[in-house]
Design a protein around this motif. Sequence first.
Motif, short mmCIF file in Angstrom:
data_model
loop_
_atom_site.label_atom_id
_atom_site.label_comp_id
_atom_site.label_asym_id
_atom_site.label_seq_id
_atom_site.Cartn_x
_atom_site.Cartn_y
_atom_site.Cartn_z
N MET A 163 0.71 -1.30 -0.16
CA MET A 163 0.21 -0.06 0.04
C MET A 163 0.85 1.19 -0.02
SD MET A 163 -3.36 0.83 2.52
CE MET A 163 -4.36 -0.61 1.92
N SER A 164 0.57 2.15 -0.89
CA SER A 164 1.39 3.43 -0.99
C SER A 164 1.31 4.31 0.46
CB SER A 164 0.87 4.14 -2.08
OG SER A 164 -0.32 5.06 -1.84
N PRO A 165 2.18 4.92 0.72
CA PRO A 165 2.29 6.00 1.70
C PRO A 165 1.09 6.95 1.83
CG PRO A 165 4.51 5.76 1.07
CD PRO A 165 3.62 5.04 0.00
N LEU A 166 0.84 7.47 0.61
CA LEU A 166 -0.38 8.23 0.69
C LEU A 166 -1.67 7.63 0.94
CD1 LEU A 166 -1.78 11.15 0.17
CD2 LEU A 166 -1.69 10.55 -2.53
N ARG A 167 -1.89 6.45 0.44
CA ARG A 167 -3.13 5.53 0.83
C ARG A 167 -3.31 5.35 2.31
NH1 ARG A 167 -4.20 0.44 -2.71
NH2 ARG A 167 -2.08 1.03 -3.08
N ASP A 168 -2.01 5.17 2.87
CA ASP A 168 -1.90 4.74 4.27
C ASP A 168 -2.48 5.91 5.10
OD1 ASP A 168 -1.06 2.03 3.72
OD2 ASP A 168 0.96 2.43 4.12
N ALA A 169 -1.88 7.17 4.86
CA ALA A 169 -2.05 8.29 5.69
C ALA A 169 -3.43 8.87 5.37
CB ALA A 169 -1.26 9.51 4.81
N LEU A 170 -4.20 8.48 4.30
CA LEU A 170 -5.68 8.84 4.24
C LEU A 170 -6.43 8.04 5.24
CD1 LEU A 170 -6.10 9.22 0.35
CD2 LEU A 170 -6.06 10.98 2.03
N GLN A 171 -5.87 6.88 5.56
CA GLN A 171 -6.56 6.13 6.77
C GLN A 171 -6.49 7.01 7.95
OE1 GLN A 171 -5.30 2.19 6.46
NE2 GLN A 171 -6.32 1.79 4.51
N GLU A 172 -5.57 7.64 8.39
CA GLU A 172 -5.27 8.17 9.36
C GLU A 172 -6.27 9.84 9.52
OE1 GLU A 172 -3.71 6.75 11.88
OE2 GLU A 172 -3.40 5.14 10.18
N LEU A 173 -6.87 10.20 8.56
CA LEU A 173 -7.66 11.41 8.72
C LEU A 173 -8.71 11.26 9.43
CD1 LEU A 173 -7.85 12.29 4.78
CD2 LEU A 173 -6.39 13.64 6.54
N PRO A 174 -9.08 12.29 10.00
CA PRO A 174 -10.35 12.17 10.91
C PRO A 174 -11.63 11.52 10.54
CG PRO A 174 -9.32 14.46 11.04
CD PRO A 174 -8.75 13.63 9.81
N ASP A 175 -12.27 11.00 11.17
CA ASP A 175 -13.50 10.20 10.79
C ASP A 175 -14.48 11.15 10.11
OD1 ASP A 175 -12.73 7.72 11.73
OD2 ASP A 175 -13.67 8.14 13.67
N ALA A 176 -14.46 12.35 10.25
CA ALA A 176 -15.37 13.41 9.64
C ALA A 176 -14.78 13.74 8.20
CB ALA A 176 -15.54 14.63 10.48
N VAL A 177 -13.78 13.27 8.00
CA VAL A 177 -13.30 13.77 6.38
C VAL A 177 -13.15 12.45 5.73
CG1 VAL A 177 -11.33 14.37 5.16
CG2 VAL A 177 -11.69 15.46 7.47
N PHE A 178 -13.99 12.39 4.61
CA PHE A 178 -14.25 11.49 3.66
C PHE A 178 -13.30 11.84 2.49
CE2 PHE A 178 -18.19 11.36 5.63
CZ PHE A 178 -18.21 10.13 6.37
N ALA A 179 -12.47 10.71 2.10
CA ALA A 179 -11.61 11.07 0.92
C ALA A 179 -11.57 9.80 0.04
CB ALA A 179 -10.21 11.11 1.44
#
Length: 119
Positions: A1-17
Amino acid sequence: MSPLRDALQELPDAVFADLLESDDAYLLVLDVPGVTAETADIRTEGGRLVVEARRGKSVPPEFQYLREDRPLFLDAELPLPREADGSAASAEIDRGVLEIRLPKADADGEPIPIDDASA
C-alpha cells in the motif's frame, strides 16, 4: 500500500477521501463541507501535501450546542507519491468537494550525462 493511501486512513472520521490514479496523474478528492477556496490553503513542501482548511458554521442565536462533532479545522500532511510532481499540482473546490490533481513526473525524464573520470 502506498504511503499516501496509508495516510488517508489516518484522517479524522469526519473527513471522507478518495484517491484515484491514472497513467499520468493522481486525483485526491476530499469532502470538506463548508470550506471555500478562500478558507483553504493547499501546498506542497518537503515531499508532503499540506492541506489546511477552515469551515464556516453558523448557529442561530436561540440555539446552543448539545453536541458538536463537525470540526472547524482540517489540518493534514500527506506524503506525496514518489512520482508525483508537486510543483505542477492543481486544485478545485465545488460545493464542499475539494479535488487535488497531482500530475506524475515524466517517466522518461531527462538523461543525465555521466563523465568518465578515468578517461
